[in-house]
Design a protein around this motif. Structure first.
Motif, mmCIF file in Angstrom:
data_model
loop_
_atom_site.group_PDB
_atom_site.id
_atom_site.type_symbol
_atom_site.label_atom_id
_atom_site.label_comp_id
_atom_site.label_asym_id
_atom_site.label_seq_id
_atom_site.Cartn_x
_atom_site.Cartn_y
_atom_site.Cartn_z
ATOM 1 N N UNK A 36 0.762 -1.088 0.011
ATOM 2 C CA UNK A 36 -0.012 -0.120 -0.061
ATOM 3 C C UNK A 36 0.842 1.192 -0.052
ATOM 4 N N UNK A 37 1.269 1.698 -1.071
ATOM 5 C CA UNK A 37 2.076 2.796 -1.379
ATOM 6 C C UNK A 37 1.892 3.539 -2.565
ATOM 7 N N UNK A 38 2.543 4.617 -3.073
ATOM 8 C CA UNK A 38 2.109 5.261 -4.205
ATOM 9 C C UNK A 38 2.565 4.419 -5.357
ATOM 10 N N UNK A 39 3.489 3.753 -5.441
ATOM 11 C CA UNK A 39 3.633 2.741 -6.785
ATOM 12 C C UNK A 39 2.844 1.901 -7.083
ATOM 13 N N UNK A 111 12.275 8.480 -9.692
ATOM 14 C CA UNK A 111 13.445 8.682 -9.151
ATOM 15 C C UNK A 111 13.546 9.633 -7.877
ATOM 16 N N UNK A 112 12.279 9.737 -7.177
ATOM 17 C CA UNK A 112 12.273 10.747 -6.250
ATOM 18 C C UNK A 112 10.947 10.199 -5.039
ATOM 19 N N UNK A 113 10.799 9.074 -5.013
ATOM 20 C CA UNK A 113 9.743 8.375 -4.017
ATOM 21 C C UNK A 113 10.282 8.018 -2.663
ATOM 22 N N UNK A 114 11.630 8.096 -2.560
ATOM 23 C CA UNK A 114 12.240 7.784 -1.306
ATOM 24 C C UNK A 114 12.919 8.628 -0.562
ATOM 25 N N UNK A 115 13.071 8.654 0.733
ATOM 26 C CA UNK A 115 13.776 9.791 1.394
ATOM 27 C C UNK A 115 14.605 9.189 2.632
ATOM 28 N N UNK A 254 -2.657 8.823 3.588
ATOM 29 C CA UNK A 254 -1.394 9.738 3.337
ATOM 30 C C UNK A 254 -2.076 11.338 3.174
ATOM 31 N N UNK A 255 -0.905 12.064 3.261
ATOM 32 C CA UNK A 255 -1.230 13.605 3.237
ATOM 33 C C UNK A 255 -1.406 13.894 1.722
ATOM 34 N N UNK A 256 -2.370 14.584 1.314
ATOM 35 C CA UNK A 256 -2.861 14.722 0.127
ATOM 36 C C UNK A 256 -1.851 15.898 -0.433
ATOM 37 N N UNK A 257 -1.071 16.705 -0.073
ATOM 38 C CA UNK A 257 -0.003 17.513 -0.444
ATOM 39 C C UNK A 257 1.333 16.615 -0.921
ATOM 40 N N UNK A 262 4.559 13.367 -5.060
ATOM 41 C CA UNK A 262 5.229 12.330 -5.393
ATOM 42 C C UNK A 262 4.683 11.967 -7.012
ATOM 43 N N UNK A 263 3.346 12.148 -6.997
ATOM 44 C CA UNK A 263 2.787 11.896 -8.304
ATOM 45 C C UNK A 263 3.535 12.698 -9.419
ATOM 46 N N UNK A 264 3.575 13.991 -9.175
ATOM 47 C CA UNK A 264 4.129 14.861 -10.171
ATOM 48 C C UNK A 264 5.599 14.520 -10.632
ATOM 49 N N UNK A 265 6.184 13.702 -9.702
ATOM 50 C CA UNK A 265 7.671 13.272 -10.149
ATOM 51 C C UNK A 265 7.612 11.876 -10.546
ATOM 52 N N UNK A 266 6.408 11.415 -10.827
ATOM 53 C CA UNK A 266 6.423 9.918 -11.048
ATOM 54 C C UNK A 266 5.593 9.666 -12.446
#
Length: 324
Positions: A36-39, A111-115, A254-257, A262-266
């Motif tokens: 259960x994650x953005x991917x 390339x920007x989903x992890x932190x 999750x937080x909407x913002x 994330x989706x903008x970078x995916x």
């Protein structure tokens, strides 16, 4: 489990048989194990909008905190899954546990989903020197953290490994100075603590792909219908972005913002492009250099099931078959 849709027809010679006796096709039942994650966005939006039902697919989504945990549940026979969604690195590191599954498509890349997250002062990567970084072993989070520290020349970083669901707890307890993280784990962490959470992203460190694995028992017609649903969902998300984000925000809690960023970078796209092969080769080299010897057991092309996507959307499948 119903494997093939059953059509009850009418034999013309039967007395009293008419159109009213013809039953509708029964839906094909499919079980999907995912993190259960953005991917997993394409799948979760398709589930939330009812697109699967339009294609006579009765879908059950079994969600776990990560794709790796979903994969391990399948390997342990805890989930009898027709499909598994998980990251490229998690699959390569555990492919030997899934001999009956093949890669049918990629469904997400970023390339920007992890932190990196910390509850202490964290100005930059140099602050990690001599500290403990916790992650989930042989996962996208692990690969991200390892590559980040190696490429940055940071030494004396101690890696400790926990299931992804434990990472926030270990950071809060002080067992870890830093953790590798992503949504919705970041939102969960912020909600759990009463002090500032420092989260830093490092775009470009690791281009992560989410793979869609399919069980060999799923026939090509069923797989093609499944792919069609996800491809249609691509268009739906483009046209109904706010509605799709609402579905994901509720499903992932999750937080909407943060989700929107994330989706903008995916890239949410069903595909199987040739550049994936050399990327997987480099990742297998890295795994082998870190002692995961079983990654070389099967040639990469034998891990793919590329034909159905080629049939459904030829331009989305560009894998070169050198033997034909």
């Amino acid at each position: 489990m119903i494997r093939v849709p059953l059509v009850l027809g009418c034999i013309g010679l039967m007395i009293g048989c008419g159109d009213q006796d013809v039953a509708s096709p029964q839906p094909t039942t499919m079980v999907v194990a995912v993190g259960l994650q953005p991917s997993s966005a394409l799948l979760l939006v398709a589930e939330g909008t009812g697109h699967f039902a339009e294609h006579q697919i009765d879908i059950t989504v079994v969600g776990l905190p990560s794709g790796k945990l979903a994969m391990r549940a399948v390997a342990a026979n805890e989930i009898d899954a027709d499909f598994i969604f998980l990251s490229d690195i998690a699959y390569l590191g555990h492919q030997h546990l899934l001999p009956d599954y093949r890669v049918a498509a990629t469904v997400f890349d970023s390339d920007n989903v992890n932190a990196i997250a910390s509850l202490s002062d964290f100005e930059g990567l140099a602050d990690m020197k001599g500290k403990t970084l916790c992650t989930q072993y042989l996962s996208a989070l692990h690969f991200f953290g390892q590559i980040l520290t190696e490429r940055s020349g940071i030494d004396n970083v101690t890696f400790q490994y926990f299931n992804v669901a434990e990472l926030n707890e270990k950071l809060i307890s002080g067992d870890c100075d830093f953790i590798t993280t992503r949504e919705p784990l970041i939102s969960n962490l912020v909600a759990e603590v009463n002090r500032p959470v420092v989260v830093r992203s490092y775009p470009g460190v690791y281009l992560q792909y989410e793979l869609m694995l399919v069980n060999n028992r799923v026939d090509n017609n069923e797989l093609e219908e499944f792919l069609k649903v996800l491809i249609e969902t691509e268009t739906f998300i483009q046209r109904q972005t706010e509605f799709a984000e609402h579905i994901l925000t509720n499903r992932l809690k999750t937080d909407a913002d943060k989700l929107n960023n994330i989706l903008e970078d995916s890239v949410l796209e069903v595909s199987l492009y040739q550049p994936l092969i050399p990327l997987l080769e480099r990742e297998r080299d890295w795994l082998q250099s870190h002692g995961v010897d079983q990654v070389r057991s099967v040639p990469l092309h034998e891990l793919l099931r590329a034909g159905p996507l080629k049939n459904v959307a030829p331009l989305k499948q560009t894998i070169v078959d050198y033997e034909n």
